[in-house]
Design a protein around this motif. Sequence first.
Motif, PDB file in Angstrom:
ATOM      1  N   SER A  71      -1.793   8.249   6.505  1.00  7.88           N
ATOM      2  CA  SER A  71      -0.587   8.766   7.164  1.00  7.88           C
ATOM      3  C   SER A  71       0.127   7.667   7.940  1.00  7.88           C
ATOM      4  CB  SER A  71      -0.958   9.921   8.092  1.00  7.88           C
ATOM      5  OG  SER A  71      -1.533  10.966   7.337  1.00  7.88           O
ATOM      6  N   ARG A  72      -0.645   6.869   8.658  1.00 14.55           N
ATOM      7  CA  ARG A  72      -0.052   5.769   9.429  1.00 14.55           C
ATOM      8  C   ARG A  72       0.585   4.733   8.511  1.00 14.55           C
ATOM      9  NH1 ARG A  72      -2.899   4.795  14.982  1.00 14.55           N
ATOM     10  NH2 ARG A  72      -1.522   3.019  14.801  1.00 14.55           N
ATOM     11  N   LEU A  73      -0.078   4.457   7.381  1.00 11.48           N
ATOM     12  CA  LEU A  73       0.500   3.511   6.427  1.00 11.48           C
ATOM     13  C   LEU A  73       1.806   4.047   5.851  1.00 11.48           C
ATOM     14  CD1 LEU A  73      -2.709   2.287   4.577  1.00 11.48           C
ATOM     15  CD2 LEU A  73      -1.244   0.946   6.110  1.00 11.48           C
ATOM     16  N   GLY A  74       1.878   5.361   5.660  1.00  2.79           N
ATOM     17  CA  GLY A  74       3.119   5.970   5.174  1.00  2.79           C
ATOM     18  C   GLY A  74       4.264   5.781   6.152  1.00  2.79           C
ATOM     19  N   VAL A  75       3.973   5.949   7.427  1.00  2.00           N
ATOM     20  CA  VAL A  75       5.008   5.763   8.458  1.00  2.00           C
ATOM     21  C   VAL A  75       5.454   4.306   8.486  1.00  2.00           C
ATOM     22  CG1 VAL A  75       5.459   5.787  10.942  1.00  2.00           C
ATOM     23  CG2 VAL A  75       4.292   7.715   9.866  1.00  2.00           C
ATOM     24  N   LYS A  76       4.486   3.393   8.436  1.00  2.00           N
ATOM     25  CA  LYS A  76       4.823   1.964   8.460  1.00  2.00           C
ATOM     26  C   LYS A  76       5.612   1.556   7.221  1.00  2.00           C
ATOM     27  CE  LYS A  76       1.006   0.458  11.342  1.00  2.00           C
ATOM     28  NZ  LYS A  76      -0.256  -0.314  11.376  1.00  2.00           N
ATOM     29  N   SER A  77       5.341   2.206   6.111  1.00  2.00           N
ATOM     30  CA  SER A  77       6.085   1.908   4.889  1.00  2.00           C
ATOM     31  C   SER A  77       7.526   2.416   4.993  1.00  2.00           C
ATOM     32  CB  SER A  77       5.388   2.561   3.694  1.00  2.00           C
ATOM     33  OG  SER A  77       6.096   2.344   2.522  1.00  2.00           O
ATOM     34  N   ALA A  78       7.689   3.602   5.574  1.00  2.00           N
ATOM     35  CA  ALA A  78       9.026   4.181   5.727  1.00  2.00           C
ATOM     36  C   ALA A  78       9.846   3.432   6.769  1.00  2.00           C
ATOM     37  CB  ALA A  78       8.917   5.655   6.110  1.00  2.00           C
ATOM     38  N   GLN A  79       9.170   2.932   7.836  1.00  2.00           N
ATOM     39  CA  GLN A  79       9.866   2.196   8.897  1.00  2.00           C
ATOM     40  C   GLN A  79       9.044   0.943   9.222  1.00  2.00           C
ATOM     41  OE1 GLN A  79      11.946   0.429  10.678  1.00  2.00           O
ATOM     42  NE2 GLN A  79      13.079   2.346  10.848  1.00  2.00           N
ATOM     43  N   PRO A  80       9.278  -0.139   8.482  1.00  2.00           N
ATOM     44  CA  PRO A  80       8.474  -1.343   8.670  1.00  2.00           C
ATOM     45  C   PRO A  80       8.793  -2.142   9.942  1.00  2.00           C
ATOM     46  CG  PRO A  80      10.120  -1.696   6.960  1.00  2.00           C
ATOM     47  CD  PRO A  80      10.200  -0.253   7.365  1.00  2.00           C
ATOM     48  N   ASP A  81       9.870  -1.816  10.618  1.00  2.00           N
ATOM     49  CA  ASP A  81      10.235  -2.543  11.832  1.00  2.00           C
ATOM     50  C   ASP A  81       9.448  -1.985  13.019  1.00  2.00           C
ATOM     51  OD1 ASP A  81      11.497  -3.475  14.215  1.00  2.00           O
ATOM     52  OD2 ASP A  81      13.365  -3.796  13.106  1.00  2.00           O
ATOM     53  N   MET A  82       8.453  -2.748  13.476  1.00  2.00           N
ATOM     54  CA  MET A  82       7.582  -2.273  14.557  1.00  2.00           C
ATOM     55  C   MET A  82       8.334  -2.061  15.869  1.00  2.00           C
ATOM     56  SD  MET A  82       4.739  -1.606  13.258  1.00  2.00           S
ATOM     57  CE  MET A  82       3.810  -1.287  14.743  1.00  2.00           C
ATOM     58  N   ASP A  83       9.387  -2.818  16.106  1.00  2.00           N
ATOM     59  CA  ASP A  83      10.173  -2.617  17.324  1.00  2.00           C
ATOM     60  C   ASP A  83      10.818  -1.234  17.335  1.00  2.00           C
ATOM     61  OD1 ASP A  83       9.564  -5.141  18.349  1.00  2.00           O
ATOM     62  OD2 ASP A  83      11.324  -6.071  17.410  1.00  2.00           O
ATOM     63  N   MET A 123       6.257 -10.418   8.767  1.00  2.00           N
ATOM     64  CA  MET A 123       5.801  -9.052   8.671  1.00  2.00           C
ATOM     65  C   MET A 123       4.967  -8.905   7.397  1.00  2.00           C
ATOM     66  SD  MET A 123       8.042  -5.550   8.568  1.00  2.00           S
ATOM     67  CE  MET A 123       8.844  -6.032  10.065  1.00  2.00           C
ATOM     68  N   SER A 124       3.790  -8.310   7.530  1.00  2.00           N
ATOM     69  CA  SER A 124       2.923  -8.145   6.370  1.00  2.00           C
ATOM     70  C   SER A 124       3.316  -6.900   5.576  1.00  2.00           C
ATOM     71  CB  SER A 124       1.462  -8.061   6.798  1.00  2.00           C
ATOM     72  OG  SER A 124       1.243  -6.873   7.517  1.00  2.00           O
ATOM     73  N   ASN A 125       2.948  -6.927   4.327  1.00  2.00           N
ATOM     74  CA  ASN A 125       3.205  -5.807   3.442  1.00  2.00           C
ATOM     75  C   ASN A 125       2.201  -4.696   3.760  1.00  2.00           C
ATOM     76  OD1 ASN A 125       3.348  -4.035   1.249  1.00  2.00           O
ATOM     77  ND2 ASN A 125       3.753  -5.671  -0.192  1.00  2.00           N
ATOM     78  N   VAL A 126       2.658  -3.464   3.805  1.00  2.00           N
ATOM     79  CA  VAL A 126       1.788  -2.318   4.094  1.00  2.00           C
ATOM     80  C   VAL A 126       0.657  -2.237   3.075  1.00  2.00           C
ATOM     81  CG1 VAL A 126       1.707   0.196   4.169  1.00  2.00           C
ATOM     82  CG2 VAL A 126       3.571  -1.008   5.279  1.00  2.00           C
ATOM     83  N   LEU A 127       0.932  -2.571   1.843  1.00  2.00           N
ATOM     84  CA  LEU A 127      -0.082  -2.470   0.803  1.00  2.00           C
ATOM     85  C   LEU A 127      -1.209  -3.479   0.989  1.00  2.00           C
ATOM     86  CD1 LEU A 127       2.107  -1.777  -2.349  1.00  2.00           C
ATOM     87  CD2 LEU A 127       0.863  -0.151  -0.915  1.00  2.00           C
ATOM     88  N   ASP A 128      -0.980  -4.527   1.789  1.00  2.00           N
ATOM     89  CA  ASP A 128      -2.038  -5.503   2.056  1.00  2.00           C
ATOM     90  C   ASP A 128      -3.216  -4.870   2.784  1.00  2.00           C
ATOM     91  OD1 ASP A 128      -0.469  -7.437   0.870  1.00  2.00           O
ATOM     92  OD2 ASP A 128       0.271  -8.240   2.778  1.00  2.00           O
TER      93      ASP A 128
END
Length: 78
Positions: free
Chosen positions: A28-40, A1-6
């Motif tokens: 906004s999308r990066l914020g959501v991915k940062s809060a919940q990094p598990d894509m599943d 899993m890649s880092n959101v900041l990348d």
Amino acid sequence: MSNVLDSFPETMITATPADGFALAITYSRLGVKSAQPDMDILEKLRPVYSEDADSLIASSQVVATHFQTIATANNYWR
């Protein structure tokens, strides 16, 4: 899993307000991915919040806040 900041944009400066709005959505999308990094989990929850008016309004408010910041950085409303 890649880092959101990348994939974080390097600048808030954009050529047009439309580009600024697209950037606000990206933030906004990066914020959501940062809060919940598990894509599943994100994909599992999407049907729930995509049909909930309160969730959609809240996400619109987040985009609007990011756009306000970007608009200020770009002096759109001069």
